[in-house]
Design a protein around this motif. Structure first.
Motif, mmCIF file in Angstrom:
data_model
loop_
_atom_site.group_PDB
_atom_site.id
_atom_site.type_symbol
_atom_site.label_atom_id
_atom_site.label_comp_id
_atom_site.label_asym_id
_atom_site.label_seq_id
_atom_site.Cartn_x
_atom_site.Cartn_y
_atom_site.Cartn_z
ATOM 1 N N PHE A 79 0.847 -1.207 0.000
ATOM 2 C CA PHE A 79 0.000 0.000 0.000
ATOM 3 C C PHE A 79 0.881 1.256 0.000
ATOM 4 O O PHE A 79 1.762 1.391 0.853
ATOM 5 N N PRO A 80 0.630 2.219 -0.899
ATOM 6 C CA PRO A 80 1.506 3.392 -0.962
ATOM 7 C C PRO A 80 1.165 4.496 0.044
ATOM 8 O O PRO A 80 2.027 5.292 0.395
ATOM 9 N N TYR A 81 -0.092 4.562 0.479
ATOM 10 C CA TYR A 81 -0.495 5.672 1.337
ATOM 11 C C TYR A 81 -1.337 5.171 2.511
ATOM 12 O O TYR A 81 -2.082 4.193 2.385
ATOM 13 N N LEU A 82 -1.251 5.894 3.604
ATOM 14 C CA LEU A 82 -2.117 5.632 4.745
ATOM 15 C C LEU A 82 -3.588 5.726 4.330
ATOM 16 O O LEU A 82 -4.422 4.921 4.743
ATOM 17 N N SER A 83 -3.895 6.718 3.500
ATOM 18 C CA SER A 83 -5.302 6.910 3.116
ATOM 19 C C SER A 83 -5.859 5.714 2.355
ATOM 20 O O SER A 83 -7.048 5.421 2.433
ATOM 21 N N SER A 84 -4.985 5.013 1.608
ATOM 22 C CA SER A 84 -5.465 3.863 0.825
ATOM 23 C C SER A 84 -6.029 2.791 1.766
ATOM 24 O O SER A 84 -6.981 2.094 1.421
ATOM 25 N N VAL A 85 -5.440 2.660 2.940
ATOM 26 C CA VAL A 85 -5.934 1.712 3.949
ATOM 27 C C VAL A 85 -7.143 2.314 4.676
ATOM 28 O O VAL A 85 -8.188 1.682 4.811
ATOM 29 N N PHE A 86 -6.958 3.532 5.130
ATOM 30 C CA PHE A 86 -7.949 4.179 5.993
ATOM 31 C C PHE A 86 -9.291 4.337 5.269
ATOM 32 O O PHE A 86 -10.353 3.989 5.805
ATOM 33 N N ASP A 87 -9.225 4.838 4.035
ATOM 34 C CA ASP A 87 -10.445 5.046 3.240
ATOM 35 C C ASP A 87 -11.170 3.718 3.010
ATOM 36 O O ASP A 87 -12.398 3.643 3.085
ATOM 37 N N TYR A 88 -10.389 2.652 2.785
ATOM 38 C CA TYR A 88 -10.990 1.347 2.514
ATOM 39 C C TYR A 88 -11.662 0.779 3.761
ATOM 40 O O TYR A 88 -12.812 0.322 3.717
ATOM 41 N N VAL A 89 -10.952 0.825 4.890
ATOM 42 C CA VAL A 89 -11.525 0.296 6.135
ATOM 43 C C VAL A 89 -12.776 1.103 6.500
ATOM 44 O O VAL A 89 -13.794 0.546 6.901
ATOM 45 N N ARG A 90 -12.704 2.403 6.289
ATOM 46 C CA ARG A 90 -13.825 3.274 6.649
ATOM 47 C C ARG A 90 -15.095 2.915 5.881
ATOM 48 O O ARG A 90 -16.196 2.963 6.416
ATOM 49 N N ARG A 91 -14.948 2.525 4.603
ATOM 50 C CA ARG A 91 -16.126 2.267 3.776
ATOM 51 C C ARG A 91 -16.522 0.793 3.704
ATOM 52 O O ARG A 91 -17.691 0.482 3.473
ATOM 53 N N ALA A 92 -15.560 -0.110 3.836
ATOM 54 C CA ALA A 92 -15.847 -1.513 3.487
ATOM 55 C C ALA A 92 -15.661 -2.522 4.616
ATOM 56 O O ALA A 92 -16.079 -3.666 4.490
ATOM 57 N N MET A 93 -15.018 -2.115 5.701
ATOM 58 C CA MET A 93 -14.732 -3.066 6.771
ATOM 59 C C MET A 93 -15.501 -2.695 8.039
ATOM 60 O O MET A 93 -15.777 -1.515 8.254
ATOM 61 N N PRO A 94 -15.783 -3.629 8.967
ATOM 62 C CA PRO A 94 -15.573 -5.076 8.798
ATOM 63 C C PRO A 94 -16.473 -5.635 7.664
ATOM 64 O O PRO A 94 -17.576 -5.140 7.460
ATOM 65 N N PHE A 95 -15.943 -6.633 6.983
ATOM 66 C CA PHE A 95 -16.640 -7.253 5.855
ATOM 67 C C PHE A 95 -18.023 -7.716 6.313
ATOM 68 O O PHE A 95 -18.138 -8.497 7.251
ATOM 69 N N GLY A 96 -19.058 -7.190 5.690
ATOM 70 C CA GLY A 96 -20.418 -7.548 6.075
ATOM 71 C C GLY A 96 -21.005 -6.650 7.159
ATOM 72 O O GLY A 96 -22.175 -6.777 7.512
ATOM 73 N N ASP A 97 -20.212 -5.748 7.708
ATOM 74 C CA ASP A 97 -20.718 -4.812 8.724
ATOM 75 C C ASP A 97 -20.079 -3.438 8.455
ATOM 76 O O ASP A 97 -19.513 -2.806 9.343
ATOM 77 N N ALA A 98 -20.209 -3.035 7.188
ATOM 78 C CA ALA A 98 -19.513 -1.828 6.723
ATOM 79 C C ALA A 98 -20.032 -0.577 7.415
ATOM 80 O O ALA A 98 -21.196 -0.493 7.792
ATOM 81 N N GLN A 99 -19.155 0.386 7.554
ATOM 82 C CA GLN A 99 -19.469 1.707 8.116
ATOM 83 C C GLN A 99 -20.067 1.608 9.526
ATOM 84 O O GLN A 99 -20.899 2.421 9.919
ATOM 85 N N SER A 100 -19.632 0.589 10.273
ATOM 86 C CA SER A 100 -20.149 0.414 11.637
ATOM 87 C C SER A 100 -19.176 0.935 12.694
ATOM 88 O O SER A 100 -19.553 1.098 13.850
ATOM 89 N N LEU A 101 -17.926 1.178 12.321
ATOM 90 C CA LEU A 101 -16.949 1.633 13.319
ATOM 91 C C LEU A 101 -17.121 3.125 13.581
ATOM 92 O O LEU A 101 -17.403 3.895 12.657
ATOM 93 N N SER A 102 -16.937 3.527 14.846
ATOM 94 C CA SER A 102 -16.909 4.957 15.155
ATOM 95 C C SER A 102 -15.592 5.521 14.622
ATOM 96 O O SER A 102 -14.657 4.763 14.313
ATOM 97 N N ASN A 103 -15.499 6.827 14.532
ATOM 98 C CA ASN A 103 -14.257 7.428 14.040
ATOM 99 C C ASN A 103 -13.067 7.030 14.907
ATOM 100 O O ASN A 103 -11.995 6.717 14.394
ATOM 101 N N ASP A 104 -13.262 7.046 16.225
ATOM 102 C CA ASP A 104 -12.161 6.665 17.113
ATOM 103 C C ASP A 104 -11.754 5.204 16.898
ATOM 104 O O ASP A 104 -10.570 4.871 16.877
#
Lengths: 420, 223
Positions: free
Chosen positions: B110-135
């Protein structure tokens, strides 16, 4: 596919003849006909009434065509929700893919979007951020365009050598339909792109929220916000009710369930354009933003799932396409690329669209090494797999457009092979 | 009409379409679509760029991230990011990209922190997307960075510390150069006859046949 491809450790399976087994049993073998239906006898269907109208309110193929289906390869991915199924190219002709047979590639399963609750937001570096309903989009001027859509990872399992026995699996991450939709340019004009807008973030509304960076120049050129395929509304598997159409470019950026377009001044470098859909070269560096799908072709019949049943006259049939323009010519070889003859293209020849080609030949049981080679109107010639590997190595997963070889044996069986 | 006058008229006539093109036509406004409100946009605008643009408020430590990771991520990605089964591996793989068996992970590829962060924010956990709080999101990404030795055990990820994260493979990518590097594939006269020595078969799919057996019952889609 592409994510989670386990090409290094394929499950070893016993040699499964499957469809090819028909041929192995004998060249002339065909399904047995029932003499009571053959002349001079009169078949049952000639004497009795069949189903009336509207008994089949949405028509399906004949029950005798039940094997013409999408198939997946279980070992490729960890789950069916993030996986791929393949178009049965060997069973099709012409250039249009029936809607129910278009290959699927989902990252978090099929989103079932209620059309009443569908919204598309356009915002970012625009004069006026807008939100559209499906009804709004359908009220705008629309166009009809036929394009191929190919996954960048089509043929991705074949970089290290022949692996999957059937063009459904080696080349089936492609489909061609007619899209009805609104030019993306027209939608962007409604919002008014600011002069510093250069890239778009395009985003899906499924549970993967798939997002990609799309250059504004391509968006203004020929992209569509489409809602119909082959006349009817998009299938859920294809992004119902609205998907992005990005002609000639890798399927991953044809965002399904399109929910948002943000105008920005530079690229986002999302996971899908960094960790995935970048092409790793032999030196450990990777190409990025390799959007265009190069010219490619494949013989769909004969092929491993479509063995030759009889000696004598044969029609060799296949598909060719290029993301750079129109297909100009297709050549076919019977001897593994030593000698070529130009195939006949039949049907429409359209920009960034598949063409159907045919070559005719007599076969008397001698071994053939069948190949096809596509050329487009930019002068690009589909390369051999070895020529591709010389430049790219074998780790790049994506953009394998090398020439495919099918070996036709004296039994009529056809096998996926590599030649040297 | 003099010859020179008619020439002038002719040149004006020829020039006029070009002039019309230069004058940019104002696109038609169809009056379709509503103005999107800031609140509507904010609910969906979750993308994050390499420079941190779009990153939400909040913060999370490696320590807090470990708890969330073990609870919500480790079942698929493994306790140490090594992957369970065929799910994506998140850690290790350094120095493998030029090998026969490249292992692409957050740390190795992965070249950038955002590439991970943006993906986890929208797609993870798999099957429970967008469920994590910002913290939680900041924390779990911080832990994945820590698994890759990119940040130390005490690191707290936030907008303020965003630029401190340096991804090892940031310079591992270059723009599409096919039109140059593969120029030889543009060849207006490809060979038609006696193009190569006699051909031999060098590999068979049947030898490592992995073609799906359609009759094999499935044991379940998720592993």
């Amino acid at each position: 596919m592409t994510d989670e491809v386990d090409s290094a450790n394929p499950t070893r399976r016993r040699f499964m003849a499957g469809a090819a087994g028909l041929a192995a049993a004998g060249v002339a073998s065909t399904a047995q006909a029932d003499p009571k239906n053959l002349p001079p006898n009169v078949a049952g269907w000639s004497k009795t009434l069949g189903d009336g109208v509207a008994v089949r309110p949405y028509g399906h193929p004949s029950k005798f065509e039940k094997d013409v289906i999408r198939r997946d390869v279980q070992w490729l991915t960890a789950s069916r929700e993030s996986s791929v199924s393949f178009t049965p190219l060997h069973e099709l002709d012409g250039i249009i893919t029936p809607n129910g047979l278009c290959f699927e590639r989902h990252h978090s399963g099929i989103a079932e979007v209620d059309p009443n609750d569908y919204r598309l937001i356009i915002h970012g570096l625009v004069d006026k951020p807008l939100i559209f309903t499906l009804e709004d989009i359908k009220r705008l001027p629309r166009v009809n365009r036929i394009y191929f859509l190919e996954c960048a990872a089509n043929s991705g399992m074949e970089w290290r050598g022949a692996q999957l026995n059937g063009c459904q699996y080696t080349h089936g991450m492609i489909h061609t339909v007619q899209y009805t939709g609104v030019p993306l340019k027209l939608l962007l004009e409604q919002a008014g792109v600011k002069s510093n807008g250069k890239w778009l973030l395009v985003e899906g509304g499924d549970a993967s929220g798939l997002d990609r960076s799309l250059p504004l120049s391509k968006a203004l050129d020929d992209c569509l916000v489409a809602y119909r395929q082959n006349g009817e509304m998009l299938r859920p598997e294809q992004g119902y009710p609205v998907r992005l159409v990005v002609p000639g470019w890798q399927g991953n950026i044809w965002i399904k369930w399109l929910r948002r377009i943000e105008v920005g001044d530079k690229r986002w470098y999302t996971r899908e354009e960094t960790a995935k859909y970048t092409d790793l070269m032999e030196n450990g560096k990777a190409r990025k933003f390799t959007f265009v799908m190069d010219a490619k072709s494949v013989i769909t019949s004969p092929s491993p799932q479509m063995p030759v049943k009889r000696k004598g006259f044969q029609v060799i049939s296949g598909l060719a396409w290029s993301g750079r323009g129109k297909i100009k010519r297709v050549d076919v070889s019977l001897d593994g690329g030593r000698n070529w003859r130009t195939a006949r293209i039949d049907g429409p020849v359209l920009d960034k669209c598949c063409v159907r080609f045919y070559a005719e030949a007599e076969w008397n049981g001698e071994p053939w090494l069948l190949q096809s080679r596509a050329m487009d109107d930019t002068g690009y010639v589909q390369p051999s797999k070895d020529d591709l590997r010389k430049i790219r190595g074998v780790n790049s997963i994506y953009h394998n457009n090398g020439i495919q070889t099918w070996a036709l044996k004296s039994s009529g069986e056809v096998e996926n092979v590599e030649v040297g | 009409m003099s010859k020179s006058v008619s020439l002038i008229i002719a040149s004006l006539l020829l020039a006029s379409p070009a002039l019309a093109q230069e004058k940019k036509a104002t696109p038609r406004n169809y009056g379709i679509g509503q103005v999107a409100t800031p609140a509507q946009i904010a609910g969906w605008d979750i993308d994050v760029r390499p420079d941190g643009a779009g990153a939400p408020p909040g913060k999370g430590s490696v320590k807090d991230g470990e708890k969330i990771y073990l609870e919500k991520c480790a079942a698929c990605h493994g306790e140490f990011g090594e992957s369970a089964g065929r799910w994506p591996q998140l850690a290790q793989g350094k120095g493998t990209l030029a090998s026969h068996d490249p292992v692409k992970t957050v740390g190795s590829y992965f070249p950038y922190l955002s590439s991970v962060f943006d993906y986890v924010r929208r797609a993870m956990p798999f099957g429970d997307a967008q469920s994590l709080s910002n913290d939680e999101l900041y924390a779990v990404v911080a832990f994945v960075l820590n698994l890759n030795d990119i940040v130390d055990d005490k690191f707290v990820l936030s907008r303020e510390t965003w630029s401190q994260v340096k991804m090892p493979n940031e310079n591992g990518f270059y723009d599409d150069d096919r039109e140059k590097a593969e120029k030889a594939f543009w060849n207006s006269k490809p060979c038609m006859k006696d193009c190569r020595p006699p051909v031999r078969i060098t590999g068979h799919a049947a030898v490592i046949d992995v073609t799906p057996d359609d009759k094999t019952p499935r044991t379940g889609g998720v592993e």
